[in-house]
Motif scaffolding. Structure first.
Motif, PDB file in Angstrom:
ATOM      1  N   LYS A 165       4.234 -13.800   9.811  1.00 49.08           N
ATOM      2  CA  LYS A 165       5.099 -14.849  10.302  1.00 49.08           C
ATOM      3  C   LYS A 165       5.503 -14.560  11.745  1.00 49.08           C
ATOM      4  O   LYS A 165       5.439 -13.424  12.191  1.00 49.08           O
ATOM      5  N   ALA A 166       5.944 -15.583  12.439  1.00 48.86           N
ATOM      6  CA  ALA A 166       6.226 -15.439  13.866  1.00 48.86           C
ATOM      7  C   ALA A 166       7.362 -14.456  14.125  1.00 48.86           C
ATOM      8  O   ALA A 166       7.354 -13.737  15.133  1.00 48.86           O
ATOM      9  N   HIS A 167       8.342 -14.389  13.229  1.00 51.08           N
ATOM     10  CA  HIS A 167       9.477 -13.492  13.458  1.00 51.08           C
ATOM     11  C   HIS A 167       9.168 -12.048  13.091  1.00 51.08           C
ATOM     12  O   HIS A 167      10.014 -11.175  13.271  1.00 51.08           O
ATOM     13  N   GLN A 168       7.960 -11.766  12.593  1.00 49.90           N
ATOM     14  CA  GLN A 168       7.590 -10.404  12.208  1.00 49.90           C
ATOM     15  C   GLN A 168       6.786  -9.690  13.282  1.00 49.90           C
ATOM     16  O   GLN A 168       6.389  -8.543  13.059  1.00 49.90           O
ATOM     17  N   VAL A 169       6.538 -10.303  14.401  1.00 45.30           N
ATOM     18  CA  VAL A 169       5.688  -9.708  15.421  1.00 45.30           C
ATOM     19  C   VAL A 169       6.467  -9.582  16.728  1.00 45.30           C
ATOM     20  O   VAL A 169       7.512 -10.212  16.907  1.00 45.30           O
ATOM     21  N   THR A 170       5.954  -8.740  17.624  1.00 44.67           N
ATOM     22  CA  THR A 170       6.458  -8.402  18.961  1.00 44.67           C
ATOM     23  C   THR A 170       7.691  -7.501  18.878  1.00 44.67           C
ATOM     24  O   THR A 170       8.502  -7.592  17.961  1.00 44.67           O
ATOM     25  N   THR A 171       7.770  -6.624  19.853  1.00 46.70           N
ATOM     26  CA  THR A 171       8.906  -5.692  19.931  1.00 46.70           C
ATOM     27  C   THR A 171      10.204  -6.415  20.265  1.00 46.70           C
ATOM     28  O   THR A 171      11.283  -5.892  19.987  1.00 46.70           O
ATOM     29  N   ARG A 172      10.118  -7.603  20.855  1.00 49.66           N
ATOM     30  CA  ARG A 172      11.343  -8.346  21.148  1.00 49.66           C
ATOM     31  C   ARG A 172      12.033  -8.752  19.856  1.00 49.66           C
ATOM     32  O   ARG A 172      13.249  -8.559  19.685  1.00 49.66           O
ATOM     33  N   ASN A 173      11.271  -9.301  18.911  1.00 54.95           N
ATOM     34  CA  ASN A 173      11.859  -9.659  17.618  1.00 54.95           C
ATOM     35  C   ASN A 173      12.319  -8.417  16.867  1.00 54.95           C
ATOM     36  O   ASN A 173      13.342  -8.432  16.177  1.00 54.95           O
ATOM     37  N   LEU A 174      11.553  -7.335  16.983  1.00 61.83           N
ATOM     38  CA  LEU A 174      11.962  -6.075  16.337  1.00 61.83           C
ATOM     39  C   LEU A 174      13.289  -5.589  16.895  1.00 61.83           C
ATOM     40  O   LEU A 174      14.187  -5.174  16.141  1.00 61.83           O
ATOM     41  N   LEU A 197       0.814  -1.214   0.000  1.00 59.79           N
ATOM     42  CA  LEU A 197       0.000   0.000   0.000  1.00 59.79           C
ATOM     43  C   LEU A 197       0.844   1.259   0.000  1.00 59.79           C
ATOM     44  O   LEU A 197       0.300   2.366  -0.052  1.00 59.79           O
ATOM     45  N   PHE A 198       2.166   1.141   0.106  1.00 63.32           N
ATOM     46  CA  PHE A 198       3.040   2.299   0.176  1.00 63.32           C
ATOM     47  C   PHE A 198       4.034   2.257  -0.986  1.00 63.32           C
ATOM     48  O   PHE A 198       4.388   1.180  -1.471  1.00 63.32           O
ATOM     49  N   PRO A 199       4.511   3.425  -1.396  1.00 65.29           N
ATOM     50  CA  PRO A 199       5.536   3.434  -2.451  1.00 65.29           C
ATOM     51  C   PRO A 199       6.920   3.069  -1.937  1.00 65.29           C
ATOM     52  O   PRO A 199       7.833   2.927  -2.722  1.00 65.29           O
ATOM     53  N   MET A 200       7.081   2.933  -0.622  1.00 68.67           N
ATOM     54  CA  MET A 200       8.389   2.691  -0.048  1.00 68.67           C
ATOM     55  C   MET A 200       8.705   1.197  -0.009  1.00 68.67           C
ATOM     56  O   MET A 200       7.814   0.349  -0.021  1.00 68.67           O
ATOM     57  N   LYS A 201      10.007   0.905   0.032  1.00 73.34           N
ATOM     58  CA  LYS A 201      10.503  -0.452   0.194  1.00 73.34           C
ATOM     59  C   LYS A 201      11.287  -0.534   1.490  1.00 73.34           C
ATOM     60  O   LYS A 201      11.755   0.477   1.999  1.00 73.34           O
ATOM     61  N   ALA A 202      11.438  -1.739   2.021  1.00 73.02           N
ATOM     62  CA  ALA A 202      12.097  -1.889   3.323  1.00 73.02           C
ATOM     63  C   ALA A 202      12.821  -3.220   3.388  1.00 73.02           C
ATOM     64  O   ALA A 202      12.513  -4.169   2.661  1.00 73.02           O
ATOM     65  N   LEU A 203      13.789  -3.257   4.308  1.00 74.81           N
ATOM     66  CA  LEU A 203      14.505  -4.506   4.587  1.00 74.81           C
ATOM     67  C   LEU A 203      13.601  -5.524   5.251  1.00 74.81           C
ATOM     68  O   LEU A 203      13.678  -6.719   4.968  1.00 74.81           O
ATOM     69  N   GLY A 204      12.780  -5.061   6.165  1.00 70.41           N
ATOM     70  CA  GLY A 204      11.903  -5.950   6.903  1.00 70.41           C
ATOM     71  C   GLY A 204      10.656  -5.225   7.352  1.00 70.41           C
ATOM     72  O   GLY A 204      10.619  -3.993   7.439  1.00 70.41           O
ATOM     73  N   TYR A 205       9.621  -5.996   7.612  1.00 69.18           N
ATOM     74  CA  TYR A 205       8.339  -5.444   8.045  1.00 69.18           C
ATOM     75  C   TYR A 205       7.957  -6.119   9.357  1.00 69.18           C
ATOM     76  O   TYR A 205       8.026  -7.348   9.481  1.00 69.18           O
ATOM     77  N   PHE A 206       7.521  -5.291  10.322  1.00 68.25           N
ATOM     78  CA  PHE A 206       7.192  -5.804  11.647  1.00 68.25           C
ATOM     79  C   PHE A 206       5.848  -5.226  12.094  1.00 68.25           C
ATOM     80  O   PHE A 206       5.460  -4.113  11.685  1.00 68.25           O
ATOM     81  N   ALA A 207       5.177  -5.988  12.939  1.00 68.09           N
ATOM     82  CA  ALA A 207       3.913  -5.558  13.548  1.00 68.09           C
ATOM     83  C   ALA A 207       4.059  -5.673  15.061  1.00 68.09           C
ATOM     84  O   ALA A 207       4.493  -6.713  15.568  1.00 68.09           O
ATOM     85  N   VAL A 208       3.716  -4.603  15.775  1.00 66.35           N
ATOM     86  CA  VAL A 208       3.870  -4.578  17.225  1.00 66.35           C
ATOM     87  C   VAL A 208       2.620  -4.003  17.850  1.00 66.35           C
ATOM     88  O   VAL A 208       1.803  -3.349  17.186  1.00 66.35           O
ATOM     89  N   VAL A 209       2.502  -4.243  19.140  1.00 65.40           N
ATOM     90  CA  VAL A 209       1.431  -3.667  19.955  1.00 65.40           C
ATOM     91  C   VAL A 209       2.090  -2.929  21.101  1.00 65.40           C
ATOM     92  O   VAL A 209       2.935  -3.489  21.808  1.00 65.40           O
ATOM     93  N   THR A 210       1.734  -1.657  21.260  1.00 73.48           N
ATOM     94  CA  THR A 210       2.397  -0.818  22.261  1.00 73.48           C
ATOM     95  C   THR A 210       1.488  -0.488  23.436  1.00 73.48           C
ATOM     96  O   THR A 210       1.654   0.547  24.072  1.00 73.48           O
ATOM     97  N   GLY A 211       0.532  -1.343  23.734  1.00 72.88           N
ATOM     98  CA  GLY A 211      -0.311  -1.145  24.905  1.00 72.88           C
ATOM     99  C   GLY A 211      -1.754  -0.902  24.530  1.00 72.88           C
ATOM    100  O   GLY A 211      -2.147  -0.900  23.357  1.00 72.88           O
TER     101      GLY A 211
END
Length: 965
Positions: free
Chosen positions: A540-549, A495-509
């Motif tokens: 994927k499991a390695h794409q979630v949580t701030t610990r993996n980030l 959905l974005f014009p940008m590219k990235a090395l990795g993509y992560f999803a986190v929950v901050t409270g």
């Protein structure tokens, strides 16, 4: 007996028949068997009247037991009548149980293989930690020297206890007992395994298919249960090992912190690298090499959760928080490192904030907010000045992060008009570094089309080679977004014009600012365990949580550091060589002193000059004080005291007038004037010592600094308020004394009076010359002419001088008729004058006449000391004016002596103290030093020092990096 023999013969015949027909499914007809054999093998004897029903088929099925050799049977006497039917069901049951054994064995083997395969898959999912071996300190590899692993091994459970952890096969066998229903039919008195089959061929086929399906289903359930069990068990073991490893590292670090184990590297790698970045932040030159060292730049839209992600990585609520308002007003550089205690401290402060205590956390947030507001200049909203913060704690990933102000789309009320452009320029300045890792934060709870930061990041890193995309507030996004695939598209960058090395999803409270980091982490893990995004494999499991980030960002950061740090060290070496060459060519005989060293040198010179004030002789102080005080009060003494008193007719009136005017002067003006003179004299002497050239040793680079120190010290210095009161009493007593003890004092008074009158006469002559213009000599020699006004003044002066020659004892003021007479005389000569012009001219003419008369009288009084001693009895000579000037002279001498004592005893020391305070304040004010110590020489020395310091720190960092490798 004959019956037994017949039966034995019959059995032998039957046995021979059975042996010959063992490979045939069907047997011989029942009628061909002997009568006794028929009674043994069948339930009814043929001799009985009860007939057995006919078989449905002509063939009989036998089990594998029929292949076994028959034992010799011991026959009991045959009794005729009804006997129970024997169908050998135990044998058939044993046969079925042997089949069940193979099923159980196959299930166990299949379950073990599936468990092993699942374990291998989980093992492949776990990241390879061998690359992180350099992160672990040296003490961990030497841990066996400090911990007795033999005792730990003995304390662990043995193999028998571990076997208990295996699955309970008895329960599995119980669950498989349901297979019994497949073979059990009929009433309770009948067995499931019969020798005969009463079903048709279709019934047999249906039963076989249904049995196979049930067995496969049970095997799948068994494998699923076993894999789930082992997965949970392995996960718990991993969590327990991670916790034990964290506690062990904390224990080792605590021992290291107490000095039990001294490491070879006194500082950690990340601390050394952070010091390099701190020095670079202060390095302001045209080389721009400071932008080429890696750091993690955290950018995002306002309120996207940048600060929350940073706090989760730092494991503490360290930043100020606000609902919707801008809280990050300047960049904050956070250096994360591992340590025994969870603490934070600023670069320029020694105070440690304990992040496990809420009071210290609140104080830290307040201090960060104060520093941000201090950095922001008046009329601005954000500032580019960086706040440096170090955070240490067990388990923290080592890296350097820079939290930037959130990108805004609209400038709201209360913000500076250029706030949006300033934030963009600050963000670009950090992101344009080719080695900077961009941590792009996007709010998952808002529409992706509203994002501003993605366009900015795509401009700075169009290929996405150093960008990590983080989607925050995924819990709100999953709840509010109708299509979960949209989140997957955001994570995958579609959905974005940008590219990235990795993509992560986190929950901050949950949005509550009072939540603790542990509570947020538990909520995050619980959310992702139950999230549809993971269950449906959208994430994927390695794409979630701030610990993996945190692990991924740290890995990328150190990879970038290793790839670029040596190249940057080489560039600094080249820069250092260029600067050293330039210094040698321009300043070959001067030392390379930077701004701080130059300030210390100037400070020592200034303090030496202040100390020189205390070495001024008392005589010099009194002379300059007396002279300065007389210059300040001479006009008042001549104009307001002496001239009015001299107009009187007798000595009594003269003395009375003088006493009254001196008393008024002493009470109101004289003490204040004396203190002002003393203060100005101290300033002049201090300035003389500060600005006096020192010959060849004088360095003009200190002139601006010395001038600023002098002005600030004088501004801060205040004279003692009690000095005026004590000085007033002393001056009043000195002026009341009229006694002149000897001829020397008398002559000194006359000399003082002559100097004063001659100075006034000279000033009067100059004023008259300016009034009437040049005389005939100057007009002829210098070709100067008079103006029309000067000609009028000259005619008026000549007329008034004629009047004074006629009456030398004329009073000081002209009468009105005298003014009229002078005006008419001038008009008769064609000169039009104004009465005011006549008065002004008369004032100067009479003043010159009076001063000349006073000087003549002063000469007459030179021999008047004898008459003074006799109080001028029987003498026409009166020298009261000489006594007046002697009183003034004595008052000046006593006042100068008093002021000198106050200067040397008090004021010089106070001034020296003020100078020291000013120097200390200037030493702490970097901007002031930059403003006062300027020039190419200073800037070149400053750049050279910075480059050397950076190169040394980089070399030490690279050496430590190689040692850890």
């Amino acid at each position: 007996m004959w019956r037994l023999r017949r039966a034995a013969v019959a059995c032998e015949v039957c046995q021979s028949l059975v042996k010959h027909s063992s490979g045939v499914k069907g047997g011989l007809p029942l009628q061909k068997l002997h009568l006794v054999s028929r009674s043994i093998y069948h339930s009814c004897h043929p001799t009985l009247k009860l007939q057995r029903p006919q078989l449905r088929t002509s063939f009989q099925q036998f089990s594998s037991l029929t292949n076994l050799p028959l034992r010799k049977l011991k026959f009991s006497p045959i009794k005729y009548g009804y006997q129970p039917r024997r169908n050998f069901w135990p044998a058939r049951l044993a046969t079925r149980l042997l089949k069940l054994r193979y099923l159980i064995l196959g299930s166990a083997v299949g379950g073990g293989y599936t468990a092993k395969k699942t374990f291998d898959q989980w093992k492949d999912m776990i990241p390879d930690l061998s690359e992180y071996k350099w992160i672990v300190p040296d003490i961990v590899w030497e841990i066996d020297e400090y911990i007795d692993f033999e005792k730990i091994r003995k304390a662990l459970p043995n193999s028998e206890d571990l076997v208990k952890l295996a699955p309970d096969f008895d329960k599995i066998v119980e669950s498989l007992s349901l297979l019994k229903d497949l073979f059990t039919t009929g009433s309770s008195g009948e067995t499931a395994f019969r020798a005969t089959d009463h079903g048709s061929e279709s019934d047999k086929h249906f039963r076989k298919v249904s049995d196979k399906e049930k067995i496969d289903q049970l095997q799948e359930e068994l494998l699923h249960t076993q894999s789930k069990f082992w997965n949970l068990k392995y996960q718990r073991i991993l969590e327990r090992l991670e916790k034990e490893n964290k506690e062990l590292r904390k224990l080792v670090l605590q021992k290291d912190d107490k000095g039990i184990h001294h490491r070879k590297l006194k500082k950690s790698l990340i601390d050394m690298y952070s010091e390099v970045l701190d020095v670079l932040s202060d390095y302001d030159a045209s080389y721009n090499t400071q932008d080429h060292l890696p750091r993690v730049v955290v950018v995002g839209d306002q309120s996207a959760g940048k600060t929350s992600v940073l706090e989760m990585i730092a494991q503490a609520r360290i930043f100020p928080r606000g609902s919707g308002e801008m809280m990050t007003r300047s960049p904050v550089k956070v250096t994360l490192s591992e340590g025994p205690h969870h603490v934070a401290l600023f670069k320029d402060s020694s105070r440690e904030f304990d992040l496990t205590k809420e009071e210290d956390l609140a104080a830290l947030r307040h201090e960060i907010e104060l520093r941000m507001r201090k950095n922001v200049k008046e009329g601005c909203t954000v500032s580019p000045e960086t706040i440096s913060l170090n955070v240490k704690g067990p388990g923290l990933q080592r890296m350097v992060l820079v939290d930037l102000p959130g990108v805004i789309n609209t400038v709201t009320s209360g913000m500076a008009p250029d706030t949006k452009e300033t934030i963009f320029s600050i963000s670009k300045a950090y992101m344009q570094n080719p080695n900077a890792i961009i941590l792009c934060i996007q709010d998952g709870s808002v529409d992706a089309e509203r994002s501003i930061v993605t366009d900015l990041v795509s401009q700075m890193d169009p290929h996405g080679r150093r960008t990590i995309f983080v989607l925050t507030k995924v819990d709100l996004a999953e709840k509010n977004v109708a299509s979960p695939s949209r989140i997957q598209q955001i994570i995958e960058g579609k959905l974005f014009p940008m590219k990235a090395l990795g993509y992560f999803a986190v929950v901050t409270g949950k949005g509550n600012s009072s939540e603790s980091i542990e509570a947020i982490r538990e909520y995050e893990e619980e959310f992702f365990q139950n999230s549809k995004l993971l269950k449906t494999s959208m994430l994927k499991a390695h794409q979630v949580t701030t610990r993996n980030l945190s692990l991924a960002v740290s890995d990328c950061f150190w990879k970038m550091v290793r790839e670029s740090v040596e190249q940057q060290a080489d560039s600094f070496k080249a820069t250092r060589f260029n600067l050293e060459t330039e210094w040698k060519n321009n300043y070959p005989r001067l030392r390379e002193l930077d701004r701080n060293e130059l300030f210390e040198k100037a400070k020592n010179e200034i303090l030496d000059e202040v100390i020189s004030l205390s070495q001024v002789t008392p005589k010099h102080w009194e002379e300059i004080l007396q002279q300065s005080l007389w210059e300040r009060v001479s006009t008042h003494v001549i104009e307001n005291i002496y001239l009015p008193a001299a107009q009187t007719m007798n000595s009594g009136t003269f003395n009375t007038t003088v006493d009254i005017k001196l008393k008024q002067w002493t009470d109101k003006q004289l003490p204040n004037k004396a203190v002002e003179v003393a203060w100005e004299t101290l300033q002049e002497e201090f300035s003389r010592f500060m600005t006096e050239p020192k010959g060849k040793e004088h360095d003009d680079i200190f002139d601006k600094l010395k001038e600023a120190v002098k002005e600030e010290s004088i501004k801060r210095h205040k004279w003692n308020d009690f000095a005026e009161d004590s000085l007033r009493v002393i001056q009043h007593n000195a002026l009341e004394d009229r006694s002149i003890s000897d001829k020397q004092q008398w002559d000194a008074a006359i000399y003082f009076m002559e100097e004063a009158l001659q100075a006034r006469l000279k000033d009067t002559e100059s004023a008259i010359e300016n009034m009437v213009g040049p005389d005939w000599k100057k007009r002829w020699l210098y070709w100067k002419n008079r103006t029309q006004e000067q000609c009028v003044h000259n005619e008026t002066k000549n007329e008034l001088e004629k009047m004074l020659k006629c009456n030398e004892e004329h009073p000081a003021y002209l009468a009105s008729d005298e003014i009229t007479t002078v005006r008419k005389n001038l008009e008769s000569r064609g000169v039009e004058v104004d009465p005011s012009l006549i008065k002004d001219t008369w004032h100067q003419v009479y003043r010159r006449h009076f001063l000349k008369t006073a000087l003549n009288h002063c000469n007459l009084c030179r021999r008047g000391f004898y008459y003074y001693q006799r109080h001028f009895v029987d003498s026409e000579l009166e020298c009261n004016d000489v006594v007046l000037f002697w009183r003034i002279q004595r008052m000046l001498a006593i006042t100068a002596n008093t002021l000198r004592q106050q200067l040397t005893n008090t004021e010089v020391r106070r001034l020296e103290k003020n100078v020291k305070e000013v120097l200390e304040d200037f030493a702490e004010d970097g901007e002031k030093k930059i403003k006062l110590l300027t020039g190419k020489r200073v800037q070149l020395a400053e750049d050279l020092k910075k480059v050397r310091e950076i190169q040394e720190k980089l070399d030490a960092f690279i050496e430590a990096l190689h040692q850890e490798k």
